[in-house]
Write a protein that holds these residues in place. Sequence first.
Motif, short mmCIF file in Angstrom:
data_model
loop_
_atom_site.label_atom_id
_atom_site.label_comp_id
_atom_site.label_asym_id
_atom_site.label_seq_id
_atom_site.Cartn_x
_atom_site.Cartn_y
_atom_site.Cartn_z
N LYS A 69 -16.64 22.39 15.19
CA LYS A 69 -15.82 21.27 15.64
C LYS A 69 -14.69 21.68 16.57
CE LYS A 69 -12.57 20.92 11.73
NZ LYS A 69 -12.11 20.05 10.63
N LYS A 70 -14.22 22.94 16.48
CA LYS A 70 -13.15 23.40 17.36
C LYS A 70 -13.65 24.39 18.41
CE LYS A 70 -9.49 22.68 13.94
NZ LYS A 70 -8.39 23.30 13.15
N HIS A 113 -17.38 22.67 23.22
CA HIS A 113 -17.41 21.23 22.96
C HIS A 113 -18.84 20.72 22.69
CE1 HIS A 113 -15.40 17.25 23.20
NE2 HIS A 113 -16.63 16.84 23.46
N HIS A 163 -20.84 17.89 21.43
CA HIS A 163 -20.50 16.48 21.34
C HIS A 163 -20.95 15.84 20.03
CE1 HIS A 163 -20.42 17.47 25.63
NE2 HIS A 163 -19.67 16.39 25.82
N ASN A 213 -15.71 12.07 12.69
CA ASN A 213 -15.25 12.23 14.06
C ASN A 213 -13.90 12.94 14.07
OD1 ASN A 213 -14.55 11.97 16.78
ND2 ASN A 213 -13.88 9.84 16.55
N GLU A 214 -13.83 14.02 14.81
CA GLU A 214 -12.57 14.70 15.04
C GLU A 214 -12.52 15.12 16.50
OE1 GLU A 214 -11.16 17.72 12.40
OE2 GLU A 214 -12.15 16.83 10.64
N MET A 215 -11.47 14.71 17.17
CA MET A 215 -11.25 15.08 18.58
C MET A 215 -12.42 14.67 19.47
SD MET A 215 -9.68 18.91 17.91
CE MET A 215 -11.21 19.39 17.09
N GLY A 216 -13.05 13.55 19.15
CA GLY A 216 -14.16 13.07 19.96
C GLY A 216 -15.45 13.83 19.74
N ARG A 217 -15.48 14.69 18.72
CA ARG A 217 -16.69 15.44 18.38
C ARG A 217 -17.23 14.87 17.07
NH1 ARG A 217 -14.83 21.57 20.14
NH2 ARG A 217 -13.53 20.88 21.89
#
Length: 430
Positions: A347-348, A352, A354, A391-395
Amino acid sequence: MVDKRWDSFVLLIKFRINMRWIIPIVLYVLIELYAFQVIRTISKNQWVQVLYLIFSLLVIGYVIYVFANYDRSVGPSKYSLRASGLLLVTLVPKLILVLFMFGEDIIRICVAGYTYLTNTFFDGNATQYLPNRRKFISQLALGVAAIPFAGLVHGIFRGKYNFKVINHVLYYEDLPNAFDGFRLTQISDIHSGSFEEVEKIEYAVDLINQQETDLLVFTGDIVNTMASEMDDWIEIFKGLKTPSFGKYSILGNHDYGEYVTWDTEEEKEANFEAIKEVHSKIDFRLLLNENAFIEKDNERIAIVGVENWGHNFKKAGDLTKASKGVVKEDFKILLSHDPSHWEYEVKKHDDHYHLTLSGHTHGFQFGIEIPGFLKWSPVQYVYKQWAGMYNEMGRYLNVNRGFGFHAFPGRVGIWPEITVIELRKGSKPA
């Protein structure tokens, strides 16, 4: 001197092994004693009491027989599934009875203590020192215990095949224009060695085909252990239609054959190779730490598939290797069986990813879900992400609740899932 030390060591090991069995046996006996107290309080008919004892002895006798003859070279079987199901169906309601009876015992002890301290115990009314059980409490306990009993029975006979289609729409600013409206279907955790009812699986396959999406993915655990578990189901799963953008799959932790005892390493490897071949037999492209691009109107999406990577399980997944040839700007869909991979590595990640598609947890096959109000399962105390979309940071991560079942031959409140996800260009409407 060495022999004496060795003898002491052996005795210690035997003692620990015996204690491993003694403690569960003692706990089970205590549970049975409390449960029998309920039956005896509600009914004074000796035949009812005797029949209850006979039934309890038959159940525990059958369970002990099955697990005493458990073959670690074969692994879980339909017999062990039935035994675990029978144990849970009878044990969980009894645990409810224990909670009620134990609570009542605390009250009785408090009353007895008060009676003693106020010296009324010595007033010639000794029968009041420890009050008798109240029939009402026993009846209430039995009524409450009937709820999980009914749920477990339903879960075994109906719930495990209660397939649900769950739809999600996800919005991405950087989704390639050509893929606006692109739809994919995800299934996970087939566990074919647990199946018995052909018509139910045929129904599920038809339900998947009815979604008519652009892509079909399977995110691991095609068997419990043995490749041969799929032999009777190949033709049915070949009936899964191949969408215009194909069918892709990955491995799960059960696909490595690590939960049984093998005579030789060669046998284990042969089974592993046979499991990998199963994917091609049902027309899936198995991604083993590799990727594939799907293209439309000169634009593309990367499908990245890693082998199993679990925080508490096998770590065969290699995200770097799987992403070779994929650049940061590519829109990426990652197939990774264990959702803990997303939590700890994905996730980080700077590149990225998606959308990650996982399974593994089965939602524990037990829980309560009321959309918009309540979502609970014991598995949430082990996995931060355990069922549904996160969903975290758009991921995004979707944890599929699983197609099949394992360990417990049923599902209560957490139904088998077919996920349909639609990708949309732009931002989510307010």
